[in-house]
Motif scaffolding. Sequence first.
Motif, PDB file in Angstrom:
ATOM      1  N   GLY A 112       0.610  -0.962   0.192  1.00  0.00           N
ATOM      2  CA  GLY A 112      -0.284  -0.009   0.860  1.00  0.00           C
ATOM      3  C   GLY A 112       0.478   1.085  -0.217  1.00  0.00           C
ATOM      4  N   ARG A 113       0.308   2.526  -0.693  1.00  0.00           N
ATOM      5  CA  ARG A 113       0.945   3.397  -1.230  1.00  0.00           C
ATOM      6  C   ARG A 113       0.479   4.306  -1.179  1.00  0.00           C
ATOM      7  NH1 ARG A 113       1.421   0.393  -5.309  1.00  0.00           N
ATOM      8  NH2 ARG A 113       1.019   1.164  -7.223  1.00  0.00           N
ATOM      9  N   SER A 114       0.904   5.975  -0.573  1.00  0.00           N
ATOM     10  CA  SER A 114       0.102   6.400  -1.166  1.00  0.00           C
ATOM     11  C   SER A 114       1.254   7.885  -1.406  1.00  0.00           C
ATOM     12  CB  SER A 114       0.017   7.786   0.104  1.00  0.00           C
ATOM     13  OG  SER A 114       0.738   8.520   1.161  1.00  0.00           O
ATOM     14  N   SER A 115       0.738   8.616  -2.993  1.00  0.00           N
ATOM     15  CA  SER A 115       1.142   9.420  -3.737  1.00  0.00           C
ATOM     16  C   SER A 115       1.422  10.697  -4.266  1.00  0.00           C
ATOM     17  CB  SER A 115       2.098   8.439  -5.273  1.00  0.00           C
ATOM     18  OG  SER A 115       0.502   8.382  -6.088  1.00  0.00           O
ATOM     19  N   GLY A 116       1.584  11.394  -4.890  1.00  0.00           N
ATOM     20  CA  GLY A 116       0.917  12.539  -5.313  1.00  0.00           C
ATOM     21  C   GLY A 116       1.415  14.171  -4.220  1.00  0.00           C
ATOM     22  N   THR A 117       1.153  15.074  -4.719  1.00  0.00           N
ATOM     23  CA  THR A 117       1.596  16.492  -3.695  1.00  0.00           C
ATOM     24  C   THR A 117       0.328  16.604  -2.862  1.00  0.00           C
ATOM     25  OG1 THR A 117       1.140  17.965  -5.769  1.00  0.00           O
ATOM     26  CG2 THR A 117       3.443  17.143  -5.338  1.00  0.00           C
ATOM     27  N   GLY A 118      -0.206  15.824  -3.041  1.00  0.00           N
ATOM     28  CA  GLY A 118      -1.244  16.330  -1.434  1.00  0.00           C
ATOM     29  C   GLY A 118      -0.984  15.581  -0.270  1.00  0.00           C
ATOM     30  N   SER A 119      -2.114  15.602   0.225  1.00  0.00           N
ATOM     31  CA  SER A 119      -1.434  14.904   2.282  1.00  0.00           C
ATOM     32  C   SER A 119      -3.336  13.877   2.105  1.00  0.00           C
ATOM     33  CB  SER A 119      -1.958  16.182   3.389  1.00  0.00           C
ATOM     34  OG  SER A 119      -0.404  16.860   2.108  1.00  0.00           O
ATOM     35  N   LEU A 120      -2.142  13.096   2.904  1.00  0.00           N
ATOM     36  CA  LEU A 120      -2.760  11.504   3.466  1.00  0.00           C
ATOM     37  C   LEU A 120      -2.403  12.460   5.036  1.00  0.00           C
ATOM     38  CD1 LEU A 120      -4.150   8.906   4.124  1.00  0.00           C
ATOM     39  CD2 LEU A 120      -1.862   7.990   4.060  1.00  0.00           C
ATOM     40  N   LYS A 121      -3.578  12.715   5.876  1.00  0.00           N
ATOM     41  CA  LYS A 121      -4.745  13.377   6.884  1.00  0.00           C
ATOM     42  C   LYS A 121      -4.785  11.950   8.242  1.00  0.00           C
ATOM     43  CE  LYS A 121      -4.289  17.740   5.632  1.00  0.00           C
ATOM     44  NZ  LYS A 121      -5.156  19.392   5.837  1.00  0.00           N
ATOM     45  N   VAL A 122      -4.912  12.649   9.005  1.00  0.00           N
ATOM     46  CA  VAL A 122      -5.140  10.928  10.223  1.00  0.00           C
ATOM     47  C   VAL A 122      -5.710  12.630  11.012  1.00  0.00           C
ATOM     48  CG1 VAL A 122      -5.044   9.305  11.537  1.00  0.00           C
ATOM     49  CG2 VAL A 122      -4.431   8.994   9.722  1.00  0.00           C
ATOM     50  N   THR A 123      -6.960  12.385  11.400  1.00  0.00           N
ATOM     51  CA  THR A 123      -7.142  13.747  12.595  1.00  0.00           C
ATOM     52  C   THR A 123      -8.261  13.108  13.410  1.00  0.00           C
ATOM     53  OG1 THR A 123      -9.437  13.701  10.944  1.00  0.00           O
ATOM     54  CG2 THR A 123      -7.461  15.398  10.872  1.00  0.00           C
ATOM     55  N   GLY A 124      -8.281  11.783  13.212  1.00  0.00           N
ATOM     56  CA  GLY A 124      -8.924  10.822  14.687  1.00  0.00           C
ATOM     57  C   GLY A 124      -9.478   9.393  13.577  1.00  0.00           C
ATOM     58  N   GLY A 125      -9.820   8.700  14.868  1.00  0.00           N
ATOM     59  CA  GLY A 125      -9.462   6.895  14.267  1.00  0.00           C
ATOM     60  C   GLY A 125      -8.032   6.772  14.763  1.00  0.00           C
ATOM     61  N   THR A 126      -8.398   5.124  13.032  1.00  0.00           N
ATOM     62  CA  THR A 126      -6.912   5.393  13.281  1.00  0.00           C
ATOM     63  C   THR A 126      -6.149   4.088  12.410  1.00  0.00           C
ATOM     64  OG1 THR A 126      -7.052   3.275  15.493  1.00  0.00           O
ATOM     65  CG2 THR A 126      -5.583   2.775  14.261  1.00  0.00           C
ATOM     66  N   LEU A 127      -5.458   4.765  11.842  1.00  0.00           N
ATOM     67  CA  LEU A 127      -4.770   4.399  10.175  1.00  0.00           C
ATOM     68  C   LEU A 127      -3.722   2.575  10.395  1.00  0.00           C
ATOM     69  CD1 LEU A 127      -3.989   4.193   7.219  1.00  0.00           C
ATOM     70  CD2 LEU A 127      -2.428   5.767   7.921  1.00  0.00           C
ATOM     71  N   ASN A 128      -4.070   1.950  10.806  1.00  0.00           N
ATOM     72  CA  ASN A 128      -2.939   0.775  10.821  1.00  0.00           C
ATOM     73  C   ASN A 128      -2.108   0.501  10.015  1.00  0.00           C
ATOM     74  OD1 ASN A 128      -1.901  -1.474  12.543  1.00  0.00           O
ATOM     75  ND2 ASN A 128      -3.273  -2.930  11.211  1.00  0.00           N
ATOM     76  N   ILE A 129      -0.389   0.479   9.842  1.00  0.00           N
ATOM     77  CA  ILE A 129       0.061  -0.358   9.092  1.00  0.00           C
ATOM     78  C   ILE A 129       0.171  -1.722   9.013  1.00  0.00           C
ATOM     79  CG2 ILE A 129       2.259   0.361   7.525  1.00  0.00           C
ATOM     80  CD1 ILE A 129       0.245   2.887   7.700  1.00  0.00           C
ATOM     81  N   SER A 130      -0.435  -2.591   8.565  1.00  0.00           N
ATOM     82  CA  SER A 130      -0.495  -3.524   8.435  1.00  0.00           C
ATOM     83  C   SER A 130       0.642  -5.025   7.519  1.00  0.00           C
ATOM     84  CB  SER A 130      -2.168  -4.104   8.072  1.00  0.00           C
ATOM     85  OG  SER A 130      -2.190  -3.945   7.323  1.00  0.00           O
ATOM     86  N   GLY A 131       1.245  -4.206   6.671  1.00  0.00           N
ATOM     87  CA  GLY A 131       2.205  -4.961   5.901  1.00  0.00           C
ATOM     88  C   GLY A 131       3.378  -2.951   5.252  1.00  0.00           C
ATOM     89  N   ALA A 132       4.322  -3.535   4.665  1.00  0.00           N
ATOM     90  CA  ALA A 132       5.253  -2.745   4.087  1.00  0.00           C
ATOM     91  C   ALA A 132       4.562  -1.628   3.109  1.00  0.00           C
ATOM     92  CB  ALA A 132       6.038  -3.914   3.380  1.00  0.00           C
ATOM     93  N   ALA A 133       4.647  -0.735   3.301  1.00  0.00           N
ATOM     94  CA  ALA A 133       3.783   0.542   3.101  1.00  0.00           C
ATOM     95  C   ALA A 133       4.543   1.981   3.255  1.00  0.00           C
ATOM     96  CB  ALA A 133       2.562   1.032   3.442  1.00  0.00           C
ATOM     97  N   THR A 134       3.924   2.583   2.134  1.00  0.00           N
ATOM     98  CA  THR A 134       4.922   3.995   1.955  1.00  0.00           C
ATOM     99  C   THR A 134       4.112   5.039   1.735  1.00  0.00           C
ATOM    100  OG1 THR A 134       5.033   3.827  -0.695  1.00  0.00           O
ATOM    101  CG2 THR A 134       6.937   3.193   0.844  1.00  0.00           C
ATOM    102  N   ALA A 135       4.283   6.338   1.931  1.00  0.00           N
ATOM    103  CA  ALA A 135       3.644   7.670   2.367  1.00  0.00           C
ATOM    104  C   ALA A 135       4.301   8.710   1.474  1.00  0.00           C
ATOM    105  CB  ALA A 135       2.971   7.826   3.734  1.00  0.00           C
ATOM    106  N   ALA A 136       3.765   9.680   0.205  1.00  0.00           N
ATOM    107  CA  ALA A 136       4.431  11.177  -0.285  1.00  0.00           C
ATOM    108  C   ALA A 136       4.582  11.702   0.948  1.00  0.00           C
ATOM    109  CB  ALA A 136       3.833  11.571  -1.222  1.00  0.00           C
ATOM    110  N   ILE A 137       3.212  11.904   1.274  1.00  0.00           N
ATOM    111  CA  ILE A 137       2.338  13.790   1.933  1.00  0.00           C
ATOM    112  C   ILE A 137       1.568  12.453   3.298  1.00  0.00           C
ATOM    113  CG2 ILE A 137       2.133  16.023   2.709  1.00  0.00           C
ATOM    114  CD1 ILE A 137       3.375  16.318  -0.123  1.00  0.00           C
ATOM    115  N   LEU A 138       2.366  13.014   4.696  1.00  0.00           N
ATOM    116  CA  LEU A 138       1.299  12.172   5.477  1.00  0.00           C
ATOM    117  C   LEU A 138       1.038  13.287   6.641  1.00  0.00           C
ATOM    118  CD1 LEU A 138      -0.555   9.949   6.547  1.00  0.00           C
ATOM    119  CD2 LEU A 138       1.990   9.302   7.995  1.00  0.00           C
TER     120      LEU A 138
END
Length: 359
Positions: free
Chosen positions: A77-103
Amino acid sequence: AGGTWRTVERNGASMTYAYNSGGQASFINAGTLAVGSSSTIGGGSGVTVLTNSGELEVAGGEAFTISTGTHHFADGGRSSGTGSLKVTGGTLNISGAATAAILELNGGALRVNDAPLTVGAFTQNGGTLNGTQALTVTGSLNWSGGNHSETGALVVADTATAPITAQVGLYNQRVFTNHGTVVQSGENSMVVHGGTGTDVTITNAAGGTWSTAERNGASMTYAYNSGGVANFVNAGTLVVDSATSIGGGSGATVLNNSGLIEVKTGTFGFTGVAATLQANSILRLTTGGESVITGSGNLTMAGAVEVLWADGYTPGPGVLIPLINYASHSGTFTSVTVPLGRSITNSSYGAAQFAITLD
């Protein structure tokens, strides 16, 4: 896999909404989820679960926000691009090798527990980073709030910069390792929480630079709980460019230096710190005639001391120049040097102070 789901003109609206209590909306992305307009996922009385093993592509100026529920980045799993992946509540669980551009972590929890996570740009001003695996930042870390918990690590790569601009919390047996450039500014501390057996280790690794600015004497670390230990290991370069201290609180602080500690401006205070200067360590101290390091703990001395004169200060012959204060001490320095043209006639290891006298 191979499918594309694109969002447009969303204005932050949720992609899914679990209306009824007890119901669950599962969104599985194994292809490309292209966020062309800011979107969220979840809401309602039920539960929404996103599982991403594909690509989450966020356009510039837009955001994909997780605000409720528990969601997963699976292996690949990965996030890409020049926008943001945001966590403001709840839970984001990394359950496998992953990458994110902007978090961004503003609230809720980012759990890196089953596999490591690599992030280009990571911003945290709230929420909790937890889990047992490492989050490695390769570009920029902006840390202005929130906590880190459990036995995992936040690693600043040698390509990354990391301004720390507010009080942050480290719990349990957390690890923070810098290979890049950290700037700790303002009157704030890295506060270590936890009792006996919950040591926290903060490392400025070989090749890393950690500098302080605009501190007004504030402590870099603070061991809040009795029985807890804040370990600060410097194998790189620690630059004190404003009056700074280390230690304090009901717990203990241990400083182990095998790199360079350079005090350019002000003093570096050891508040109840047990400090060890290894044989390959260097202290570079700029003095105007007063002690540069002031301590209320034990200092084990070895390695080299390089003394520089502050602007406008020229000590006369026979003047005793204090450099380091301590509550107790052991060992001696391998070498002590002063600027060219002067020589040391005596190095004094007193009960509470190390000082030199010049010719």
